[in-house]
Design an enzyme around this catalytic site. Structure first.
Site, PDB file in Angstrom:
ATOM      1  N   SER A  60      18.315  -7.289  -9.877  1.00 13.02           N
ATOM      2  CA  SER A  60      18.004  -8.713  -9.794  1.00 13.02           C
ATOM      3  C   SER A  60      18.979  -9.567 -10.607  1.00 13.02           C
ATOM      4  O   SER A  60      19.308  -9.250 -11.748  1.00 13.02           O
ATOM      5  CB  SER A  60      16.577  -8.981 -10.274  1.00 13.02           C
ATOM      6  OG  SER A  60      16.308 -10.370 -10.255  1.00 13.02           O
ATOM      7  N   SER A 109      18.095 -12.705 -11.172  1.00 12.29           N
ATOM      8  CA  SER A 109      17.251 -13.787 -11.682  1.00 12.29           C
ATOM      9  C   SER A 109      17.344 -13.971 -13.196  1.00 12.29           C
ATOM     10  O   SER A 109      17.404 -15.115 -13.670  1.00 12.29           O
ATOM     11  CB  SER A 109      15.797 -13.571 -11.264  1.00 12.29           C
ATOM     12  OG  SER A 109      15.660 -13.689  -9.868  1.00 12.29           O
ATOM     13  N   LYS A 145       4.596  -9.371  -3.459  1.00 14.90           N
ATOM     14  CA  LYS A 145       4.283 -10.769  -3.120  1.00 14.90           C
ATOM     15  C   LYS A 145       2.876 -10.948  -2.562  1.00 14.90           C
ATOM     16  O   LYS A 145       2.184 -11.913  -2.912  1.00 14.90           O
ATOM     17  CB  LYS A 145       5.326 -11.304  -2.142  1.00 14.90           C
ATOM     18  CG  LYS A 145       6.715 -11.413  -2.750  1.00 14.90           C
ATOM     19  CD  LYS A 145       7.692 -12.088  -1.816  1.00 14.90           C
ATOM     20  CE  LYS A 145       9.041 -12.246  -2.520  1.00 14.90           C
ATOM     21  NZ  LYS A 145       9.982 -13.058  -1.724  1.00 14.90           N
ATOM     22  N   ASN A 180       5.710 -16.019  -4.313  1.00 15.66           N
ATOM     23  CA  ASN A 180       6.871 -15.530  -5.063  1.00 15.66           C
ATOM     24  C   ASN A 180       6.956 -16.166  -6.438  1.00 15.66           C
ATOM     25  O   ASN A 180       7.920 -15.931  -7.167  1.00 15.66           O
ATOM     26  CB  ASN A 180       8.175 -15.780  -4.291  1.00 15.66           C
ATOM     27  CG  ASN A 180       8.668 -17.212  -4.394  1.00 15.66           C
ATOM     28  OD1 ASN A 180       7.866 -18.153  -4.469  1.00 15.66           O
ATOM     29  ND2 ASN A 180       9.974 -17.390  -4.395  1.00 15.66           N
ATOM     30  N   LYS A 238       2.463  -3.671  11.557  1.00 12.30           N
ATOM     31  CA  LYS A 238       2.637  -4.747  10.573  1.00 12.30           C
ATOM     32  C   LYS A 238       3.275  -5.974  11.215  1.00 12.30           C
ATOM     33  O   LYS A 238       2.906  -7.116  10.917  1.00 12.30           O
ATOM     34  CB  LYS A 238       3.480  -4.268   9.393  1.00 12.30           C
ATOM     35  CG  LYS A 238       2.803  -3.267   8.480  1.00 12.30           C
ATOM     36  CD  LYS A 238       3.635  -2.977   7.245  1.00 12.30           C
ATOM     37  CE  LYS A 238       3.771  -4.204   6.357  1.00 12.30           C
ATOM     38  NZ  LYS A 238       4.512  -3.893   5.106  1.00 12.30           N
ATOM     39  N   GLY A 240      22.622 -15.347   1.891  1.00 16.56           N
ATOM     40  CA  GLY A 240      21.433 -15.110   1.081  1.00 16.56           C
ATOM     41  C   GLY A 240      21.525 -15.774  -0.276  1.00 16.56           C
ATOM     42  O   GLY A 240      20.499 -16.103  -0.891  1.00 16.56           O
TER      43      GLY A 240
END
Length: 520
Positions: free
Chosen positions: A254, A256, A310, A335, A404, A484
């Protein structure tokens, strides 16, 4: 207010010259403390130990120095017998070490304790660390072991290091640090325990450890000195620091923490954003959130949430009677979690972040009636399907487990198919909402190359790497790309606002992510 925790760099070189070179680098880099791991030296002797300590003192005169010669049972670099280990620790006391570290299992031996106590009594200025390590799991009674060490020598610094099986096992370390005061070291090893190393300054833990570089780690889970100083800004951390983080499994990839910590730093905020590896499913996630909620003194106030949590995170907030944004209820996944005054709230910034990224490239008017293939049926997919259906697109959800995809399609009134049907699809916009192609599995693509054409627009929500195989193959066919990275920055900007009440700097966020990815 600066905390009292010393960020300590272990020196684990095999030779005198290499150790001295590492000491110079660590000193120049601003290490608060050095640990000489004598057990890593080749041909260890009292003379070699004395020479090393004397020369280290000349290089880093004012830097506190811990000298350790670890028992093979507790993580030694090389195997040396107890008598030699004892002799070099006595030599370290005499040569000017600030601390010596001896294992509790050895300090309990009368002849070891008597020799060390006598040497410490004769030489002022050196303190004793009594340590215990568990490389396999958690201590059965962490608080009891702490008390036991204090009974052995109430002037010593207890050092307790264990290996959590899950991030939830770290909370007992935080509890012990809260309940005790003065000099003590309580740290967890491994990736699951990394947060205890970062958060040590919040509790004025005597030291925390950081490797000189990624190749010089002396225990599992050590971050580098640069990461501790620059990314997590541990020098500025204190008991009032507000904590945020990314909940994921896995979490190591990540960006983040890089992005949000840069934003906090730019605006001078006493906030830190953590990588939170919450392995498992709903049971483990719920336990983690309960651990956070029951410890308001940890000051954990908000989380980004990503794969695979999530939908489970939303279910937890709903079960707790928390506040759920209407859009989140529609999407069925969150999220972003905020904890305020003991109450959880759930939001979703994937929706707005992704739709802005798409519209900036295609335009709002192009989406109505547009045939769209959404690959994947997880939390990100739910946000994209909701946004695209709201914009009037004709969406088909493709997923390996077709049931799904069918369930998601029923909720939003669109179509579903399994992945094999991708080769027959005629969509003009393809959106990858899976983790396929994410680093380190960069040679994989969720979409067959035969599906890509010059008139195809491809949006890959994966941003690490920037050039996924799917993106590369789309470019080769002359198709149009939606990055992205754009979605990531967009949704992070919204999260930053929710976390802080302030606007973030989109250009800064983009810059730090590109720098981390090595694409300057």
């Amino acid at each position: 207010m600066k905390n009292n925790t010393r960020c300590t760099v272990p020196i684990s070189a095999a030779s005198l010259s290499a150790a001295l070179a590492d000491v110079q680098v660590a000193s120049d880099a601003g290490a608060d403390c050095l640990e000489l791991r004598l057990d890593y030296l080749d041909d260890l002797s009292v003379t070699l130990a004395q020479a090393l300590i004397t020369q280290v003192r000349e290089i880093a005169m004012d830097v506190p120095l811990i000298v350790t010669c670890r028992d093979p049972r507790e993580g030694a670099g090389q195997v040396y017998d107890r008598e030699l280990r004892l002799q070099v620790l006595v030599a370290a006391i005499q040569a000017g070490a600030s601390f010596i570290d001896v294992e509790a299992v050895n300090y309990r031996v009368p002849e070891v304790r008597e020799v060390l106590d006598e040497a410490l009594e004769r030489t002022q200025g050196c303190r004793l660390i009594i340590s215990a390590h568990d490389f396999e799991g958690c201590f059965e009674d962490l608080a009891g072991l702490y008390d036991d060490i204090k009974r052995l020598n109430d002037r010593a610094v207890p050092k307790l290091v264990y290996t959590p099986g899950h991030i939830n096992d770290c909370f007992m370390a935080f509890d012990l640090l809260l309940q005790t005061e003065g000099d003590r070291i309580v740290i967890c090893m491994g990736a699951a325990g990394a947060i205890t190393r970062i958060l040590a300054p919040m509790f004025n833990c005597t030291v925390t450890f950081a490797a000189l570089d990624k190749g010089a780690k002396t225990a599992p889970g050590q971050l580098t000195l640069s990461q501790m100083q620059t990314l997590y800004r541990i020098d500025a951390m204190n008991a009032s620091t507000e904590l945020y983080g990314i909940i994921a499994d896995p979490v190591g990839h990540s960006m983040s923490p890089t992005l949000h910590n840069a934003g906090f730093d730019q605006q001078g905020m006493n906030r830190v954003y953590l990588p939170l590896w919450v392995a498992g499913g709903a049971t483990e996630l719920n336990a983690f959130l309960e651990n956070v909620q029951s410890r308001p003194w940890l000051n954990m106030q908000g989380f980004s949430v990503t794969l695979p949590h999530k939908q489970n995170a939303l279910a937890y907030v709903q079960a707790q009677g928390g506040q759920v944004d209407p859009l989140v209820a529609q999407i069925g996944a969150t999220n972003t979690l905020i904890l305020k005054d003991g109450t959880w709230s759930a939001t979703n910034t994937d929706y707005t972040g992704a739709m802005k990224a798409i519209i900036d490239v295609t335009g709002q008017d192009k989406l109505k009636g547009c045939e769209v293939a959404v690959v994947g049926a997880g939390g990100v997919s739910r946000a994209l399907v909701a946004g695209l259906c709201d914009a009037g697109a004709q969406v088909t959800v493709y997923n390996r487990t077709v049931t799904k995809a069918e369930q998601l399609a029923r909720e939003f009134g669109c179509q579903a198919a399994d992945l094999d049907a991708l080769e027959q699809m005629q969509a003009s916009l393809i959106v990858n909402c899976t983790s396929i192609g994410m680093s380190p599995n960069v040679d994989q693509s969720p979409v067959p190359a035969s599906c890509l054409h010059a008139n195809t627009v491809v949006f890959d929500t994966v941003y690490n790497p920037l050039e996924t195989l799917l993106i590369k193959q789309t470019r080769q066919q002359g198709g149009q790309i939606i990055s992205g990275l754009d979605m990531f920055v967009n949704q992070a900007m919204d999260q930053f606002r929710l976390f802080t009440g302030q606007e973030g700097d989109a250009e800064l966020m983009r810059k730090v992510v590109l720098s981390r990815l090595g694409d300057r």
